[in-house]
Write a protein that holds these residues in place. Structure first.
Motif, mmCIF file in Angstrom:
data_model
loop_
_atom_site.group_PDB
_atom_site.id
_atom_site.type_symbol
_atom_site.label_atom_id
_atom_site.label_comp_id
_atom_site.label_asym_id
_atom_site.label_seq_id
_atom_site.Cartn_x
_atom_site.Cartn_y
_atom_site.Cartn_z
ATOM 1 N N PRO A 300 0.811 -1.228 0.000
ATOM 2 C CA PRO A 300 0.000 0.000 0.000
ATOM 3 C C PRO A 300 0.837 1.268 0.000
ATOM 4 N N TRP A 301 2.057 1.220 0.568
ATOM 5 C CA TRP A 301 2.886 2.415 0.591
ATOM 6 C C TRP A 301 3.383 2.776 -0.811
ATOM 7 N N VAL A 302 3.730 1.770 -1.582
ATOM 8 C CA VAL A 302 4.145 2.038 -2.966
ATOM 9 C C VAL A 302 2.969 2.574 -3.771
ATOM 10 N N THR A 303 1.789 1.981 -3.571
ATOM 11 C CA THR A 303 0.605 2.467 -4.278
ATOM 12 C C THR A 303 0.327 3.926 -3.936
ATOM 13 N N SER A 304 0.464 4.283 -2.668
ATOM 14 C CA SER A 304 0.243 5.672 -2.259
ATOM 15 C C SER A 304 1.279 6.597 -2.879
ATOM 16 N N SER A 305 2.536 6.163 -2.916
ATOM 17 C CA SER A 305 3.582 6.985 -3.533
ATOM 18 C C SER A 305 3.327 7.182 -5.022
ATOM 19 N N LEU A 306 2.906 6.114 -5.705
ATOM 20 C CA LEU A 306 2.592 6.231 -7.128
ATOM 21 C C LEU A 306 1.416 7.184 -7.364
ATOM 22 N N THR A 307 0.460 7.186 -6.454
ATOM 23 C CA THR A 307 -0.686 8.093 -6.605
ATOM 24 C C THR A 307 -0.257 9.544 -6.467
ATOM 25 N N VAL A 308 0.581 9.832 -5.474
ATOM 26 C CA VAL A 308 1.078 11.191 -5.290
ATOM 27 C C VAL A 308 1.876 11.633 -6.517
ATOM 28 N N MET A 309 2.771 10.779 -6.975
ATOM 29 C CA MET A 309 3.570 11.102 -8.157
ATOM 30 C C MET A 309 2.685 11.277 -9.392
ATOM 31 N N GLY A 310 1.750 10.374 -9.610
ATOM 32 C CA GLY A 310 0.921 10.426 -10.811
ATOM 33 C C GLY A 310 0.033 11.652 -10.859
ATOM 34 N N LEU A 311 -0.629 11.967 -9.737
ATOM 35 C CA LEU A 311 -1.513 13.132 -9.719
ATOM 36 C C LEU A 311 -0.721 14.432 -9.884
ATOM 37 N N GLY A 312 0.453 14.493 -9.277
ATOM 38 C CA GLY A 312 1.275 15.693 -9.429
ATOM 39 C C GLY A 312 1.730 15.901 -10.862
ATOM 40 N N MET A 313 2.164 14.830 -11.523
ATOM 41 C CA MET A 313 2.630 14.963 -12.900
ATOM 42 C C MET A 313 1.472 15.207 -13.862
ATOM 43 N N ALA A 314 0.326 14.612 -13.611
ATOM 44 C CA ALA A 314 -0.833 14.846 -14.478
ATOM 45 C C ALA A 314 -1.302 16.295 -14.382
ATOM 46 N N TRP A 315 -1.360 16.830 -13.144
ATOM 47 C CA TRP A 315 -1.765 18.221 -12.984
ATOM 48 C C TRP A 315 -0.759 19.158 -13.645
ATOM 49 N N LEU A 316 0.526 18.851 -13.502
ATOM 50 C CA LEU A 316 1.560 19.694 -14.083
ATOM 51 C C LEU A 316 1.514 19.634 -15.613
ATOM 52 N N THR A 317 1.156 18.482 -16.165
ATOM 53 C CA THR A 317 1.004 18.372 -17.622
ATOM 54 C C THR A 317 -0.090 19.298 -18.123
ATOM 55 N N TRP A 318 -1.219 19.317 -17.408
ATOM 56 C CA TRP A 318 -2.293 20.238 -17.797
ATOM 57 C C TRP A 318 -1.888 21.692 -17.573
ATOM 58 N N ARG A 319 -1.230 21.962 -16.468
ATOM 59 C CA ARG A 319 -0.885 23.341 -16.114
ATOM 60 C C ARG A 319 0.131 23.944 -17.077
ATOM 61 N N THR A 320 1.084 23.155 -17.541
ATOM 62 C CA THR A 320 2.122 23.677 -18.432
ATOM 63 C C THR A 320 1.819 23.413 -19.906
ATOM 64 N N GLY A 321 0.719 22.729 -20.207
ATOM 65 C CA GLY A 321 0.340 22.520 -21.600
ATOM 66 C C GLY A 321 1.199 21.545 -22.360
ATOM 67 N N GLY A 322 1.808 20.570 -21.688
ATOM 68 C CA GLY A 322 2.638 19.587 -22.381
ATOM 69 C C GLY A 322 3.227 18.585 -21.413
ATOM 70 N N VAL A 323 3.862 17.553 -21.966
ATOM 71 C CA VAL A 323 4.412 16.472 -21.151
ATOM 72 C C VAL A 323 5.854 16.720 -20.741
ATOM 73 N N GLU A 324 6.435 17.857 -21.116
ATOM 74 C CA GLU A 324 7.856 18.079 -20.844
ATOM 75 C C GLU A 324 8.159 18.093 -19.353
ATOM 76 N N ALA A 325 7.298 18.747 -18.558
ATOM 77 C CA ALA A 325 7.558 18.832 -17.122
ATOM 78 C C ALA A 325 7.512 17.449 -16.471
#
Length: 402
Positions: A300-325
């Motif tokens: 469960p700890w790895v799953t939680s870490s992946l969720t934090v990482m995934g949501l942060g990168m997905a939001w940043l992709t939308w915020r910066t308009g691309g996958v570079e970040a």
């Protein structure tokens, strides 16, 4: 192309009689009857300059008709955020379904090809064909653990260009291309939080997560050097492939489901929810954690870490308009993760779930790993958001000039 009389039996009218039809050295004195439709100027050898022809006057041979390319790829939609770039002029209701079907079929072929390659390498190395006896070296196992993910890049690009019939640059950013300068700035910015978390891990691991770093033999300097070469060559492609697939293709597939405000069903509640960035961010940020939780329910700890990482990168992709970040943090963090794995002598765990390519900080599977992930992602998101605002990074595609 010279002006010549029409062939016998042609439906084109004959040359007019009178002074305009008289020839001079084989050419008409006045060639307005044979000029190109829409106007033109023709000067025969030894003759007088021709006057401009009227639009209704014929010419032979007739001008070649202007052809439009019915198979041209769709361009960028105007004024749309990143997750909506998949809903363009060539989008149809069945496009997401066909994209997922083709993607799944190509994944099966990729899996078969990787198994065949592993079998060939194992047989050359002296192993038997039985599954239990088939083994490859640690460095080869590392390469086979990273290559399948890296090979997702051509698969994703094929789906975008051939199935969705749009330019592959629309998968990269709202500018319709990969913004290389912005990518390098994001990778540079990722060094600070990744390095800080690595230092914090080295100071805190003994007290907060004892046993998180098993002591093993690295296999010698030659094995370690070969592993470093494989990691440096393959990890950037592996990290980019994951982001193009999850934060790129998946987010744009979900974002394309909702009808636009100007479409017939665009005002419905379902369309508003589907075209909102929150839905695309949730899909792009939780797909990998859900898949991991389904196959590794004991972590469960790895799953939680992946969720934090995934949501942060997905939001940043939308915020910066691309996958570079997202690619920038993923590449830097994964390089540190795999180099540390090679140094600890755990190359055999690559691809088994114990070592993930998601770019998590060290001490994965422990509360310390989750805390480091939250700090790393939070610091990176804040830093990149500030850089994007200061650098004027585009968040939506440009609107056409009127």
């Amino acid at each position: 192309m010279g002006n010549v009389p029409p062939p016998p039996g042609s439906s084109w009218p004959a040359a007019p009689e009178g002074p305009q039809g008289r020839a001079y050295d084989g050419y008409p004195q006045e060639q307005d009857w044979a000029g190109p439709p829409g106007g033109g100027r023709l000067t025969p050898p030894g003759g007088q300059p021709a006057v401009s022809a009227e639009a209704s006057v014929w010419a032979w041979p007739p001008p070649r008709p202007v052809r439009t390319n019915e198979f041209a790829s769709a361009g960028l939609p105007e004024g749309e955020p990143y997750h909506r770039l998949g809903r363009n002029s060539r989008f149809r209701w069945w496009t997401p379904l066909l994209s997922l079907l083709v993607f799944g079929i190509l994944l099966v072929f990729l899996w078969i090809g990787i198994l065949l390659a592993i079998t060939i390498v194992a047989v050359i190395g002296g192993s038997g064909l039985a599954p239990d006896s088939m083994t490859v070296g640690e460095v080869a196992g590392l390469a086979f653990g990273l290559a399948p993910t890296a090979l997702l890049i051509p698969i994703v690009l094929f789906v975008v260009r051939v199935v969705q019939w749009r330019r592959v640059g629309t998968l990269m950013s709202v500018d319709g291309r990969l913004r290389w300068r912005w990518l390098f700035r994001c990778m540079t910015a990722a060094v600070v939080p990744v390095g800080a978390c690595l230092v914090a891990f080295l100071f805190l691991v003994d007290s907060l997560a004892p046993g998180a770093v098993p002591v093993r033999e690295t296999g010698g300097a030659e094995v370690f050097a070969a592993a470093v070469v494989v990691i440096v060559l393959l990890v950037p492609f592996q990290a980019a492939a994951e982001e193009l697939t999850v934060r790129g293709l998946i987010m744009q597939l979900v974002g394309s489901l909702g009808a636009g405000p100007g479409e017939r069903r665009g005002r419905s509640a379902a369309s508003r929810v589907l075209r909102s960035p929150g839905t695309a961010v949730l899909a792009g940020g939780t797909l990998v954690p859900v898949l991991y939780a389904a196959t590794h329910p004991e972590d469960p700890w790895v799953t939680s870490s992946l969720t934090v990482m995934g949501l942060g990168m997905a939001w940043l992709t939308w915020r910066t308009g691309g996958v570079e970040a997202a690619i920038g943090l993923h590449v830097v963090s994964s390089l540190v993760q795999f180099l540390l794995t090679a140094y600890e002598g755990r190359l055999s765990e690559v691809g088994t779930g114990a070592v993930l390519g998601a770019g998590l900080p060290p001490a994965g599977g422990t509360p310390l790993g989750l805390a480091l992930t939250a700090v790393q992602v939070g610091a990176y998101v804040l830093g990149v958001t500030w850089l994007a605002g200061r650098g004027g990074v585009r968040r939506a595609s440009a609107r056409a000039r009127r």
